[in-house]
Design an enzyme around this catalytic site. Structure first.
Site, short mmCIF file in Angstrom:
data_model
loop_
_atom_site.label_atom_id
_atom_site.label_comp_id
_atom_site.label_asym_id
_atom_site.label_seq_id
_atom_site.Cartn_x
_atom_site.Cartn_y
_atom_site.Cartn_z
N HIS A 168 86.68 14.14 53.18
CA HIS A 168 86.68 13.81 51.75
C HIS A 168 85.38 13.07 51.46
O HIS A 168 84.92 12.28 52.29
CB HIS A 168 87.83 12.84 51.40
CG HIS A 168 89.14 13.50 51.10
ND1 HIS A 168 90.35 12.91 51.45
CD2 HIS A 168 89.46 14.65 50.47
CE1 HIS A 168 91.34 13.69 51.06
NE2 HIS A 168 90.83 14.75 50.46
N CYS A 264 90.83 5.09 49.91
CA CYS A 264 91.85 6.15 49.83
C CYS A 264 93.18 5.62 49.29
O CYS A 264 93.95 6.35 48.68
CB CYS A 264 92.15 6.73 51.20
SG CYS A 264 90.77 7.44 52.05
N1 ARG Z 1 96.18 12.14 55.53
C1 ARG Z 1 95.54 12.21 54.27
C2 ARG Z 1 94.88 13.58 54.12
O1 ARG Z 1 94.41 14.10 55.10
C3 ARG Z 1 94.52 11.13 54.12
C4 ARG Z 1 93.88 11.10 52.78
C5 ARG Z 1 92.79 10.14 52.67
N2 ARG Z 1 92.36 10.04 51.35
C6 ARG Z 1 91.07 9.98 50.96
N3 ARG Z 1 90.82 9.83 49.72
N4 ARG Z 1 90.09 10.13 51.80
O2 ARG Z 1 94.86 14.15 53.07
#
Ligand code: ARG
Length: 700
Positions: A168, A264
């Site tokens: 991300h 996050c």
């Molecule tokens: N386990 C989640 C996923 O893989 C973690 C999300 C993390 N969020 C972020 N904004 N980076 O989607």
């Protein structure tokens, strides 16, 4: 505390690592402690509450990643672009977030199902609200960016993520107050890094080292001068303080196991809104059509890989599968790229493999004038070996003198348009040249399954050939040589001095004598070594019969050069009975023209060697005109030179002991090229034997 700043969080009541959708989750299934997670989340909650108002969305059982509210959507003012999760493991969160947004009075925009976008996890405003940085490559689709730009009325800058640990944008990129940026550059491709450098001045870029990046240092919450983040190195904290920020660490180890940290776990609900924003996206889209044995020949994979590797994205809009062995398939694919520049790069490669841009069917090629002799406009289209057509004044014009690495020059006079491949130095003021990639198509003959199988001996991927394979290729080449000779065709040979050292001279001489070679191309060295061998029995001073160095032999080749120089030319030396055998002798005797191209390391040179390189290139190009086959015998330099001048459709056989040379030459993506990794002397002796067999089938 600032009233106007609000964040959305979701308590970790149902949080756990239940599945693996990013590399951090691997090996961590059910390994996080609920108690510790709750405690860490509460500490973070506290820290944020000291600086802003925190809203809460109710967690839902069965959706463990809902704690990561950054992925709920992307908010600007009273508008939300709701997330479309890439993985089905998280898609169930969408309606709960939607309900919350609607209950708060937001206008909710929803992307089509096939356009994943993971909200503020992949889209970050610069802290002045001037533009939006949007990530793509793992979770969000590039094609979502234009829609977001439109809905939020903002300029979107697309950044391509390259490292799956930073899947991300908010895991490796964090715009800060005052125009600063905290980020980890290796997570992005080079185009994106350049874009970042163009927008953020160097003194404002705070670069994070890998050790901090993997602790999610960039996954920070920035409120005013405060930065709330997981524990990081002293060095980074000092850097942040140096830039006037106050880092506050809060441990988030339990959430790292799911691939998330401070940022996050939060979604900023109130973003700074500036009035004079405007929609702007660099994302470009084109639609291409491909036809042929797309599956059989692996063309579709090549095309799609090429788009992704080039930094673009695609959507297959139609795929009509050829159902019979002989029928071709047809695909219509929409391609997007983050900018014009990237699109042009991708499109030119797609054109090389035969894709036709649908826009090209209705748009003329872009032409730009030559403003200086020998210099093309910056974006000139670089030609390939494949037959090419360009669209000028609504007509498709076939390009003449097809070769690779040239520009396509157009000359127009009343009712007459010509398109010609030209090397840069030949471009003339007043001509026009095709630029960009519109209105260009290459014609690729669809090769059938049978044709490809017949080419079983083009075994490039196998690398080194086994003995049997060499034999098979020799049989095929012999058969081709016979056919070409009998039909009065043309075979060009490029040969290096190794042909002589490896004992191939007598065989090559025989091929010339028997009419299998119509033109010989090489450098000074092959001629010198050949003549040395026939006049003195040595090659570079080594006795060719016994394989040992002859005392004083190193002077032999200079003596030979000297002798030929005395006679004025190789031909004259033959005519005067001075040179009585060998490769060059047979050329003269059988009127097989030869071109020797000089180089910086040449001794002498022989009077026949062309030391003016431009002239040598021109003479080579002329010599191979109309060739049906080119045999490349152990000379990387001259073979590559020839390869560059040769259009597709000419059979090329490249023999070299060095697999790298063979790969380079045979891998032209065309069926016609064959590579043989073997000793060239051995190859020639087998070839001559095989030709003898074809000529005298009953001889034993
Ligand atoms: N386990 C989640 C996923 O893989 C973690 C999300 C993390 N969020 C972020 N904004 N980076 O989607």
């Amino acid at each position: 505390m600032t009233d106007s700043i609000r964040f959305l969080m979701c308590s970790p009541d149902h949080y756990d690592v239940d599945y693996v959708i990013n590399p951090w989750m691997e090996g961590n299934i059910h390994k996080s402690s609920r108690d510790r997670a709750v405690e860490q989340w509460q500490q973070l909650h506290h820290q944020i509450k000291d600086h802003a108002i925190v809203d809460l969305v109710t967690p839902v059982k069965g959706w463990p990643d809902m704690v990561f509210t950054a992925n709920a959507g992307l908010i600007l003012d009273k508008i939300v672009v709701l997330s479309r999760f890439y993985h089905k493991e998280r898609q169930g969160e969408e309606p709960y977030f939607k309900d919350w947004f609607e209950a708060q009075g937001f206008t909710v925009h929803q992307l089509p199902r096939e356009l994943p976008f993971e909200g503020a996890g992949d889209a970050l405003f610069d802290r002045e609200g001037r533009y939006l940085w949007a990530g793509y490559g793992f979770r969000s689709e590039l094609d979502s960016h234009p829609l977001i730009a439109e809905w939020l009325n903002i300029e979107v800058l697309s950044l391509r993520l390259m490292d799956e640990r930073f899947y991300h944008l908010d895991t490796c990129f964090c715009p800060l107050e005052g125009g600063y940026l905290l980020y980890y550059p290796p997570a992005f491709d080079s185009y994106s890094n350049r874009l970042i450098q163009m927008r953020v001045p160097e003194e404002k870029r705070i670069v994070v080292e890998e050790a901090d990046a993997v602790k999610f240092a960039c996954n920070a919450v920035n409120i005013g001068q405060t930065i709330i983040l997981n524990q990081v190195s002293e060095g980074l904290k000092a850097q942040l303080s140096g830039a006037g920020f106050q880092p506050i660490e809060t441990p988030l180890t339990e959430f790292l196991k799911a691939g998330g940290a401070a940022k996050c776990l939060t979604l900023r609900v109130t973003e700074p809104v500036i009035e004079d924003r405007h929609t702007l996206v660099q994302v470009e889209s084109r639609t291409i059509r491909m036809e042929g044995h797309l599956l059989d020949a692996g063309l579709i994979n090549r095309a799609l890989d090429l788009v992704i590797e080039g930094g673009g994205s695609f959507q297959v809009q139609r795929f009509d599968l050829g159902e019979q062995r002989q029928s071709t398939s047809c695909a219509v694919i929409r391609i997007s790229a983050p900018s014009r520049e990237v699109m042009a790069e991708i499109m030119s490669q797609l054109i090389d493999i035969g894709a036709v841009s649908l826009e090209a069917e209705t748009e003329d090629a872009c032409l730009e004038p030559i403003e200086m002799d020998g210099v093309a406009p910056d974006d000139f289209y670089v030609s390939t070996i494949y037959p090419t057509e360009v669209r000028v004044q609504g007509q498709w014009i076939q390009v003449q003198d097809q070769r690779m690495d040239g520009a396509i020059a157009i000359t127009q006079s009343v009712g007459d348009i010509t398109a010609r491949c030209k090397i840069l130095r030949d471009l003339k003021l007043g001509e026009q040249v095709v630029v960009n990639t519109i209105g260009i198509r290459t014609i690729r003959k669809p090769e059938s399954r049978e044709q490809r199988n017949a080419q079983e001996f083009s075994f490039m991927s196998a690398g080194v050939s086994s003995e049997r394979r060499v034999e098979l290729i020799v049989e095929q080449v012999a058969w081709e040589l016979r056919k070409i000779r009998d039909q009065g065709g043309k075979v060009a040979v490029t040969a290096g001095p190794v042909v002589i050292h490896t004992g191939g001279a007598e065989h090559l001489a025989q091929l010339i004598r028997e009419g299998y070679v119509q033109v010989l191309l090489g450098g000074n060295a092959i001629a010198v070594h050949d003549i040395e061998q026939s006049m003195m029995g040595t090659s570079l001073g080594v006795d060719m019969k016994q394989g040992i160095a002859v005392k004083g032999g190193h002077r032999h080749h200079l003596k030979v050069i000297n002798t030929i120089r005395r006679w004025g030319s190789i031909t004259e030396a033959v005519n005067q009975g001075v040179l009585t055998g060998g490769v060059m002798y047979e050329c003269v005797k059988h009127q097989v023209p030869f071109v020797l191209a000089g180089s910086i390391r040449d001794d002498g040179p022989l009077p026949d060697t062309e030391m003016d390189l431009i002239k040598a290139q021109e003479r080579y190009a002329e010599a191979i005109q109309g060739a049906d086959m080119i045999l490349m015998l152990s000379t990387m330099l001259h073979s590559i030179g020839v390869g560059n001048m040769t259009p597709a459709g000419v059979k090329m056989v490249c023999v070299d002991i060095n697999p790298a040379v063979v790969t380079k030459l045979s891998d032209r993506g065309s069926v016609e090229s064959v590579g043989v990794v073997t000793d060239v002397g051995l190859f020639l002796s087998l070839l001559v034997q095989q030709l003898d067999k074809l000529t005298h089938p009953y001889k034993i």
